[in-house]
Design a protein around this motif. Structure first.
Motif, PDB file in Angstrom:
ATOM      1  N   TRP A 151      -2.737  -1.908 -13.922  1.00  0.00           N
ATOM      2  CA  TRP A 151      -2.663  -1.459 -12.538  1.00  0.00           C
ATOM      3  C   TRP A 151      -1.217  -1.122 -12.194  1.00  0.00           C
ATOM      4  O   TRP A 151      -0.273  -1.500 -12.889  1.00  0.00           O
ATOM      5  N   PHE A 199       0.209  -0.967  -2.195  1.00  0.00           N
ATOM      6  CA  PHE A 199      -1.105  -0.541  -2.650  1.00  0.00           C
ATOM      7  C   PHE A 199      -1.273  -0.915  -4.112  1.00  0.00           C
ATOM      8  O   PHE A 199      -0.312  -0.946  -4.889  1.00  0.00           O
ATOM      9  N   ARG A 208      -5.813   6.567   5.823  1.00  0.00           N
ATOM     10  CA  ARG A 208      -5.181   5.271   5.536  1.00  0.00           C
ATOM     11  C   ARG A 208      -3.674   5.452   5.586  1.00  0.00           C
ATOM     12  O   ARG A 208      -3.106   6.294   4.872  1.00  0.00           O
ATOM     13  N   ARG A 228     -14.704   4.033  -2.727  1.00  0.00           N
ATOM     14  CA  ARG A 228     -14.616   2.744  -2.027  1.00  0.00           C
ATOM     15  C   ARG A 228     -13.242   2.498  -1.409  1.00  0.00           C
ATOM     16  O   ARG A 228     -12.905   1.359  -1.057  1.00  0.00           O
ATOM     17  N   SER A 229     -12.465   3.555  -1.262  1.00  0.00           N
ATOM     18  CA  SER A 229     -11.103   3.384  -0.765  1.00  0.00           C
ATOM     19  C   SER A 229     -10.996   3.428   0.751  1.00  0.00           C
ATOM     20  O   SER A 229      -9.964   3.065   1.308  1.00  0.00           O
ATOM     21  N   GLY A 230     -12.040   3.915   1.418  1.00  0.00           N
ATOM     22  CA  GLY A 230     -11.991   4.039   2.871  1.00  0.00           C
ATOM     23  C   GLY A 230     -11.260   5.287   3.338  1.00  0.00           C
ATOM     24  O   GLY A 230     -11.019   5.448   4.542  1.00  0.00           O
ATOM     25  N   GLU A 277      -5.798   0.689  -9.629  1.00  0.00           N
ATOM     26  CA  GLU A 277      -6.368   0.213 -10.892  1.00  0.00           C
ATOM     27  C   GLU A 277      -6.492   1.382 -11.863  1.00  0.00           C
ATOM     28  O   GLU A 277      -6.916   2.483 -11.486  1.00  0.00           O
ATOM     29  N   SER A 310      -9.364   3.314  -9.024  1.00  0.00           N
ATOM     30  CA  SER A 310      -9.612   2.782  -7.679  1.00  0.00           C
ATOM     31  C   SER A 310      -8.283   2.572  -6.972  1.00  0.00           C
ATOM     32  O   SER A 310      -7.233   2.435  -7.608  1.00  0.00           O
ATOM     33  N   SER A 322      -6.647   0.340  -3.565  1.00  0.00           N
ATOM     34  CA  SER A 322      -6.892  -0.676  -2.548  1.00  0.00           C
ATOM     35  C   SER A 322      -5.567  -1.249  -2.074  1.00  0.00           C
ATOM     36  O   SER A 322      -4.514  -1.007  -2.674  1.00  0.00           O
ATOM     37  N   ALA A 323      -5.616  -2.027  -1.000  1.00  0.00           N
ATOM     38  CA  ALA A 323      -4.431  -2.728  -0.518  1.00  0.00           C
ATOM     39  C   ALA A 323      -4.201  -3.950  -1.384  1.00  0.00           C
ATOM     40  O   ALA A 323      -5.144  -4.635  -1.785  1.00  0.00           O
ATOM     41  N   ASP A 324      -2.934  -4.229  -1.700  1.00  0.00           N
ATOM     42  CA  ASP A 324      -2.579  -5.393  -2.503  1.00  0.00           C
ATOM     43  C   ASP A 324      -2.123  -6.502  -1.554  1.00  0.00           C
ATOM     44  O   ASP A 324      -0.976  -6.556  -1.137  1.00  0.00           O
ATOM     45  N   CYS A 325      -3.029  -7.392  -1.233  1.00  0.00           N
ATOM     46  CA  CYS A 325      -2.743  -8.419  -0.226  1.00  0.00           C
ATOM     47  C   CYS A 325      -1.755  -9.474  -0.712  1.00  0.00           C
ATOM     48  O   CYS A 325      -1.281 -10.302   0.073  1.00  0.00           O
TER      49      CYS A 325
END
Length: 562
Positions: free
Chosen positions: A333, A324, A512, A484-486, A327, A313, A315-318
């Motif tokens: 990760w 980013f 993105r 689910r990454s957009g 995973e 996966s 995703s952004a790492d907030c």
């Protein structure tokens, strides 16, 4: 002229074991530190991480293959020679033992400093790099180092482990208990049941029972734990031609880079028996040889290779400055300021009943020396009409008694390069069957015995006793993990980039910001090795611009931009 089949040590011994002059050693000294050993000390031990390259100043060190203790040494290094092979460049476990015959005084060049040496002293670096590569080739030829696989030759799990090690350029030895008394003794000694075969004896003494590729790679040090706290400049997902090209250029231009690959470097190109239309190789080169050069080149520039480590996966790492979070399947990760998707494509299956039952041992998606050994002097079926299929057919014709090449179309010319069409026509043991498809597979216990195929216009069905089928029927984009990454995909599942991904996007950038796509996974890409390499190189120039802009963005704004 026939190819020279002699071992590399016999044909390129001077390049494999060069002698350094006093003036060259003097140039190396600033990269190393003096060390000494007593007679009988181990300078290196198989299975233990390599500390670096040793330049011998005084004394002698004999290099021994741990799996072949009764053989004479590979070489005895004396003053002016250096000890090491490709594991030295990456700091992975040594594949051989280095034993001091006499008191030894040497210069240790640690792994990181060895990379510095290769860049700062280009002519010396070239000689050293060539020697490290040739020494690995010699170990691959001899089979006297690396893990020992004990299992029945041709068994599905044995083939799985053999293929994994071979495609990652790692030496190994295979012992078949049906033919080798030592293998039988090992099985009896450790009370290994049939259900636990194959077993693998690792160089560090561990024994694995039918391991996964990840378990095996961790045991032999091929993959190491990821530093989850580190933020790389770029994470490159996929180690095919595009991913390796991006890695080489990113590393050579000073970016911190990590490459994540779920199986082996090279991608589909690495499975090609011979590539003859790649620029600069007029006599052709095997896919694995071409990709191994790129892999070694990336490691030379300090790129971290995580193989096999599967990204599941993105995703952004907030919690960090707009980076980013990738995973991994092993519950780890990776963090990176930018991401390059180079995941290529995954092989298509035929829509034939029960094909899954035969995939371990009888259905093959590439043609390597392992598969060629299995089908020696047999009849085989190969399905496909593209260049990969043509290359495989020509390669297998040199080993199999007959190759039946099945194509759905009316001819090969529409989808295969002309030189391959002509070469296939010139092979007396290749028979091309157009407008034909497999209609059934028969066998038991996972072993194929019979193949049926049908000529579609006439409906005529043929049935032959054949144990191996090779499938080169195209591939689908490897993008399922991005669900689910957009990230925007086209209607066939390929990644959209540039203007197609949205207004204001950089070249090769996805929908993105900060995520790029190159090679076969990209919508509209040219499915050729050279094109993939070009995109891998091109994306690094774009990365520099993106990273420079991202550095000026505040953490909150960076996350919102994603």
């Amino acid at each position: 002229m026939a190819a020279d089949r002699r071992p590399v040590a016999a044909t390129r011994g001077e390049q494999m074991f060069p002698q350094l002059e006093a003036s060259e050693i003097a140039r190396i000294e600033r990269f190393g530190e003096p060390v000494s050993f007593e007679a009988g000390d181990y300078v290196t031990r198989a299975g233990r991480p390599s500390t670096g390259m040793f330049v011998i100043l005084e004394g002698e060190v004999e290099m021994l293959e741990p799996n072949l203790p009764e053989r004479p040494p590979i070489i005895v290094h004396g003053a002016g020679s250096f000890q090491g092979e490709l594991a030295t460049l990456s700091g992975r476990p040594s594949l051989v033992d280095g034993l001091a015959r006499t008191p030894v005084r040497a210069l240790l060049i640690p792994t990181q400093r060895l990379r510095d040496l290769m860049i700062a002293e280009a002519d010396l670096g070239e000689r050293i790099m060539r020697a490290l590569i040739l020494r690995r080739v010699g170990l691959l030829e001899s089979g006297g180092s690396g893990p020992v696989i004990v299992g029945v030759s041709g068994d599905g799990d044995v083939l799985r482990l053999e293929g994994f090690l071979a495609r990652n350029g790692h030496p190994y030895q295979l012992l078949d208990p049906d033919r080798d008394a030592g293998a039988r003794c090992l099985i009896e000694r450790f009370h290994v049941g049939t259900e636990d075969l194959p077993i693998v004896a690792c160089p560090d003494g561990q024994m694995l029972r039918n391991p996964s590729e990840l378990e095996l790679s961790r045991c032999i040090g091929l993959v190491r734990p990821i530093d989850c706290s580190r933020v790389y400049d770029v994470a490159i997902i996929g180690a095919g031609p595009a991913g390796l090209a991006a890695a080489v250029y990113a590393g050579s231009e000073g970016l911190s880079a990590v490459v994540l690959e779920c199986r082996a470097f090279g991608g589909q190109a690495g499975a090609s028996a011979r590539i003859e239309n790649y620029l600069g190789f007029p006599t052709g080169i095997s896919g694995i040889a071409l990709m191994a050069r790129a892999f070694n080149q990336a490691e030379k520039f300090g790129v971290e290779m995580a193989i096999p480590d599967e990204a599941i996966s993105l995703s952004a790492d907030c919690d960090s400055t707009g980076s980013f979070l990738i995973e991994l399947a092993g519950e780890e990760w990776v963090r990176a300021r930018s991401v390059v998707l180079a995941t290529g494509a995954q092989y298509r299956r035929l829509a034939v009943d029960d094909i899954e039952a035969f995939e371990a041992a009888s259905i093959h998606y590439w043609a390597s020396p392992i598969e060629a050994r299995l089908c020696s002097s047999q009849e085989v079926v190969l399905v496909g009409a593209g260049n990969s299929a043509g290359q495989a057919a020509v390669y297998l014709a040199g080993h199999a008694r007959k190759v039946w090449l099945l194509a759905r179309g009316p001819n090969l010319s529409a989808s295969m390069s002309r030189y391959l069409v002509e070469r296939i026509a010139a092979q007396p043991n290749i028979e091309v069957l157009t407008e034909t498809e497999i209609s059934g597979l028969e066998g038991h216990d996972g072993l194929l015995q019979t193949v049926r195929w049908r000529h579609r216009p006439s409906g005529t069905e043929t049935r032959r006793e054949i144990q191996h089928v090779f499938l080169f029927v195209g591939a689908d984009p490897n993008t399922h993990w991005l669900a689910r990454s957009g990230i925007a995909l086209d209607d066939r599942g390929f990644v959209r980039t540039g203007a197609e991904a949205g207004a204001g996007r950089l070249p090769l950038e996805t929908s993105r910001s900060g995520v790029f796509a190159v090679g076969d996974v990209r919508s509209g890409s040219v499915k050729r090795v050279a094109a993939a390499v070009g995109e891998g190189a091109q994306v690094v120039a774009t990365l520099h611009g993106y990273l420079a802009d991202a550095s000026a963005v505040t953490p909150l704004a960076a996350v919102q931009r994603i």
